[in-house]
Design a protein around this motif. Structure first.
Motif, PDB file in Angstrom:
ATOM      1  N   TRP A 112     -10.448 -17.450 -50.514  1.00 59.71           N
ATOM      2  CA  TRP A 112      -8.987 -17.814 -50.014  1.00 59.71           C
ATOM      3  C   TRP A 112      -7.616 -16.839 -49.219  1.00 59.71           C
ATOM      4  CZ3 TRP A 112      -8.313 -22.760 -50.798  1.00 59.71           C
ATOM      5  CH2 TRP A 112      -8.207 -22.849 -52.154  1.00 59.71           C
ATOM      6  N   VAL A 113      -7.788 -17.243 -48.836  1.00 58.75           N
ATOM      7  CA  VAL A 113      -6.852 -16.392 -47.657  1.00 58.75           C
ATOM      8  C   VAL A 113      -5.787 -16.961 -46.885  1.00 58.75           C
ATOM      9  CG1 VAL A 113      -6.600 -15.609 -45.104  1.00 58.75           C
ATOM     10  CG2 VAL A 113      -8.662 -15.657 -46.163  1.00 58.75           C
ATOM     11  N   TYR A 114      -4.340 -16.290 -47.348  1.00 53.60           N
ATOM     12  CA  TYR A 114      -2.741 -16.967 -46.385  1.00 53.60           C
ATOM     13  C   TYR A 114      -2.650 -15.854 -45.293  1.00 53.60           C
ATOM     14  CZ  TYR A 114      -1.793 -17.420 -51.384  1.00 53.60           C
ATOM     15  OH  TYR A 114      -1.702 -17.782 -52.918  1.00 53.60           O
ATOM     16  N   LEU A 115      -2.705 -17.721 -44.142  1.00 52.11           N
ATOM     17  CA  LEU A 115      -2.607 -17.657 -43.492  1.00 52.11           C
ATOM     18  C   LEU A 115      -1.314 -17.597 -42.648  1.00 52.11           C
ATOM     19  CD1 LEU A 115      -5.978 -19.782 -42.760  1.00 52.11           C
ATOM     20  CD2 LEU A 115      -5.866 -17.278 -42.431  1.00 52.11           C
ATOM     21  N   TYR A 116      -0.671 -17.042 -41.491  1.00 54.31           N
ATOM     22  CA  TYR A 116       0.466 -17.579 -41.236  1.00 54.31           C
ATOM     23  C   TYR A 116       0.707 -18.912 -40.885  1.00 54.31           C
ATOM     24  CZ  TYR A 116       4.787 -16.643 -38.548  1.00 54.31           C
ATOM     25  OH  TYR A 116       6.417 -16.935 -37.746  1.00 54.31           O
ATOM     26  N   ASN A 117       1.883 -19.637 -40.654  1.00 55.87           N
ATOM     27  CA  ASN A 117       2.161 -21.091 -40.546  1.00 55.87           C
ATOM     28  C   ASN A 117       2.782 -21.636 -40.323  1.00 55.87           C
ATOM     29  OD1 ASN A 117       0.895 -23.591 -41.591  1.00 55.87           O
ATOM     30  ND2 ASN A 117       2.587 -23.882 -42.367  1.00 55.87           N
ATOM     31  N   GLN A 118       3.495 -20.873 -38.924  1.00 52.16           N
ATOM     32  CA  GLN A 118       4.576 -20.401 -37.533  1.00 52.16           C
ATOM     33  C   GLN A 118       3.841 -20.296 -36.562  1.00 52.16           C
ATOM     34  OE1 GLN A 118       7.493 -22.906 -38.978  1.00 52.16           O
ATOM     35  NE2 GLN A 118       6.549 -22.274 -41.026  1.00 52.16           N
ATOM     36  N   ALA A 119       4.699 -20.733 -35.903  1.00 53.55           N
ATOM     37  CA  ALA A 119       3.943 -20.938 -34.100  1.00 53.55           C
ATOM     38  C   ALA A 119       4.699 -19.435 -34.025  1.00 53.55           C
ATOM     39  CB  ALA A 119       5.176 -21.632 -33.185  1.00 53.55           C
ATOM     40  N   ILE A 120       3.795 -19.051 -33.025  1.00 58.43           N
ATOM     41  CA  ILE A 120       3.272 -17.237 -32.688  1.00 58.43           C
ATOM     42  C   ILE A 120       4.353 -17.436 -31.591  1.00 58.43           C
ATOM     43  CG2 ILE A 120       2.440 -15.690 -32.381  1.00 58.43           C
ATOM     44  CD1 ILE A 120       2.144 -15.547 -35.132  1.00 58.43           C
ATOM     45  N   THR A 121       5.493 -17.050 -31.233  1.00 55.56           N
ATOM     46  CA  THR A 121       6.489 -16.657 -29.953  1.00 55.56           C
ATOM     47  C   THR A 121       6.496 -15.228 -30.216  1.00 55.56           C
ATOM     48  OG1 THR A 121       8.440 -16.758 -32.262  1.00 55.56           O
ATOM     49  CG2 THR A 121       7.306 -18.460 -30.853  1.00 55.56           C
ATOM     50  N   ASP A 122       7.596 -14.413 -30.699  1.00 52.14           N
ATOM     51  CA  ASP A 122       7.914 -13.041 -30.146  1.00 52.14           C
ATOM     52  C   ASP A 122       7.373 -12.258 -30.987  1.00 52.14           C
ATOM     53  OD1 ASP A 122       9.288 -14.084 -27.951  1.00 52.14           O
ATOM     54  OD2 ASP A 122      11.126 -14.155 -29.827  1.00 52.14           O
ATOM     55  N   GLN A 123       5.856 -12.529 -31.639  1.00 52.78           N
ATOM     56  CA  GLN A 123       5.937 -11.478 -32.462  1.00 52.78           C
ATOM     57  C   GLN A 123       4.814 -11.125 -31.726  1.00 52.78           C
ATOM     58  OE1 GLN A 123       6.282 -14.581 -33.482  1.00 52.78           O
ATOM     59  NE2 GLN A 123       6.918 -14.751 -35.374  1.00 52.78           N
ATOM     60  N   HIS A 124       4.806  -9.177 -32.255  1.00 53.01           N
ATOM     61  CA  HIS A 124       4.013  -8.402 -31.773  1.00 53.01           C
ATOM     62  C   HIS A 124       2.400  -8.568 -32.651  1.00 53.01           C
ATOM     63  CE1 HIS A 124       2.575  -4.287 -30.443  1.00 53.01           C
ATOM     64  NE2 HIS A 124       2.594  -4.298 -31.724  1.00 53.01           N
ATOM     65  N   CYS A 125       1.566  -8.493 -31.508  1.00 52.98           N
ATOM     66  CA  CYS A 125       0.018  -8.468 -31.842  1.00 52.98           C
ATOM     67  C   CYS A 125      -0.013  -7.075 -32.199  1.00 52.98           C
ATOM     68  CB  CYS A 125      -0.736  -9.114 -30.665  1.00 52.98           C
ATOM     69  SG  CYS A 125      -2.252  -9.725 -31.500  1.00 52.98           S
ATOM     70  N   ILE A 126      -0.632  -6.982 -33.975  1.00 53.62           N
ATOM     71  CA  ILE A 126      -1.033  -6.051 -33.809  1.00 53.62           C
ATOM     72  C   ILE A 126      -2.913  -5.913 -33.517  1.00 53.62           C
ATOM     73  CG2 ILE A 126      -2.103  -4.599 -35.714  1.00 53.62           C
ATOM     74  CD1 ILE A 126       0.251  -5.755 -37.629  1.00 53.62           C
ATOM     75  N   GLU A 127      -2.767  -5.180 -32.311  1.00 52.71           N
ATOM     76  CA  GLU A 127      -4.237  -5.229 -31.668  1.00 52.71           C
ATOM     77  C   GLU A 127      -5.670  -5.117 -32.163  1.00 52.71           C
ATOM     78  OE1 GLU A 127      -4.692  -6.806 -28.351  1.00 52.71           O
ATOM     79  OE2 GLU A 127      -2.607  -6.846 -28.528  1.00 52.71           O
ATOM     80  N   ALA A 128      -5.205  -3.735 -33.338  1.00 51.52           N
ATOM     81  CA  ALA A 128      -6.652  -3.805 -34.133  1.00 51.52           C
ATOM     82  C   ALA A 128      -7.325  -4.120 -34.691  1.00 51.52           C
ATOM     83  CB  ALA A 128      -6.255  -1.922 -34.361  1.00 51.52           C
ATOM     84  N   GLY A 129      -5.573  -4.909 -35.179  1.00 48.82           N
ATOM     85  CA  GLY A 129      -6.149  -5.689 -36.760  1.00 48.82           C
ATOM     86  C   GLY A 129      -6.315  -5.036 -38.416  1.00 48.82           C
ATOM     87  N   ASP A 130      -5.856  -4.009 -38.009  1.00 46.78           N
ATOM     88  CA  ASP A 130      -5.679  -3.644 -39.139  1.00 46.78           C
ATOM     89  C   ASP A 130      -4.196  -2.939 -39.827  1.00 46.78           C
ATOM     90  OD1 ASP A 130      -5.891  -1.500 -41.169  1.00 46.78           O
ATOM     91  OD2 ASP A 130      -8.058  -1.238 -40.849  1.00 46.78           O
ATOM     92  N   TYR A 131      -3.580  -3.570 -40.528  1.00 47.95           N
ATOM     93  CA  TYR A 131      -2.037  -3.611 -41.034  1.00 47.95           C
ATOM     94  C   TYR A 131      -1.488  -1.613 -41.502  1.00 47.95           C
ATOM     95  CZ  TYR A 131       2.447  -4.532 -42.808  1.00 47.95           C
ATOM     96  OH  TYR A 131       4.130  -4.269 -42.784  1.00 47.95           O
ATOM     97  N   VAL A 132      -3.253  -1.446 -42.198  1.00 51.47           N
ATOM     98  CA  VAL A 132      -3.207  -0.091 -42.909  1.00 51.47           C
ATOM     99  C   VAL A 132      -3.044   0.849 -41.980  1.00 51.47           C
ATOM    100  CG1 VAL A 132      -3.968   1.660 -44.257  1.00 51.47           C
ATOM    101  CG2 VAL A 132      -3.964  -0.838 -45.274  1.00 51.47           C
ATOM    102  N   GLN A 133      -3.484   0.434 -41.011  1.00 45.82           N
ATOM    103  CA  GLN A 133      -4.520   1.574 -39.943  1.00 45.82           C
ATOM    104  C   GLN A 133      -2.628   1.860 -38.753  1.00 45.82           C
ATOM    105  OE1 GLN A 133      -7.039   0.727 -36.900  1.00 45.82           O
ATOM    106  NE2 GLN A 133      -7.201   2.088 -36.249  1.00 45.82           N
ATOM    107  N   TYR A 134      -2.494   0.742 -38.646  1.00 41.12           N
ATOM    108  CA  TYR A 134      -1.024   0.120 -37.919  1.00 41.12           C
ATOM    109  C   TYR A 134       0.461   0.647 -38.251  1.00 41.12           C
ATOM    110  CZ  TYR A 134       2.655  -2.658 -35.509  1.00 41.12           C
ATOM    111  OH  TYR A 134       3.997  -2.942 -35.522  1.00 41.12           O
ATOM    112  N   LEU A 135       0.329   0.815 -39.706  1.00 37.78           N
ATOM    113  CA  LEU A 135       1.134   1.602 -41.254  1.00 37.78           C
ATOM    114  C   LEU A 135       1.477   2.927 -40.438  1.00 37.78           C
ATOM    115  CD1 LEU A 135       2.959  -0.802 -43.299  1.00 37.78           C
ATOM    116  CD2 LEU A 135       3.196  -0.993 -41.629  1.00 37.78           C
ATOM    117  N   GLU A 136      -0.214   3.534 -40.217  1.00 32.04           N
ATOM    118  CA  GLU A 136       0.314   4.822 -40.255  1.00 32.04           C
ATOM    119  C   GLU A 136      -0.015   5.898 -39.039  1.00 32.04           C
ATOM    120  OE1 GLU A 136      -4.115   5.172 -42.059  1.00 32.04           O
ATOM    121  OE2 GLU A 136      -3.083   4.795 -44.223  1.00 32.04           O
TER     122      GLU A 136
END
Length: 137
Positions: A112-136
């Protein structure tokens, strides 16, 4: 939500490194299996991320995989509430829960995965795909 996965893939504030109450509860009632990957894109939505599953993408979303042990339906109902998913699902929900095949080092597991269900408009893409690494960073 046709199939009934016995695992959960989390890529944001519920990952194994987080200490918020929902993440702690998840670790108390589930078994941590390991780190996994999902083809797709990860976006910064402000206080948390949102992922889009793109089955043929080369980009990957990093996350934690948990085995749903006891009372998985009750846990999923709690997580649906945490993620703002209505029963039945509403197209206006910010997230939707879906079954996705997740890759781990030595296996692939339907989760099971909770996927974003809205249009991607002005959201910043986290290029590396890793939220923990992004916050660090």
């Amino acid at each position: 939500m046709g199939s009934r996965p016995t695992h959960l893939f989390v890529y944001g504030t519920l990952r194994v490194t987080f200490t918020n109450p929902a993440a702690v509860q998840l670790r108390q009632v589930c078994q941590y299996v390991g780190e996994g990957l999902m083809p797709g894109r990860l976006y910064d939505l402000g206080d948390y991320p949102g992922a889009i599953h793109l089955p043929t993408a080369h980009a990957l979303v990093h996350g934690s995989v948990y085995a749903l042990l006891t009372a998985p339906d009750a846990l999923l109902a709690t997580l649906d509430s945490y993620e703002g998913v209505n029963t039945p699902p509403d197209p206006a929900d910010e997230y939707r829960r879906e079954s996705v095949l997740i890759s781990l080092p030595n296996q692939r597991i339907d989760c099971w995965v909770y996927l974003y269900n809205q249009a991607i408009t002005d959201q910043h893409c986290i290029e590396a795909g890793d939220y923990v690494q992004y916050l660090e960073a």
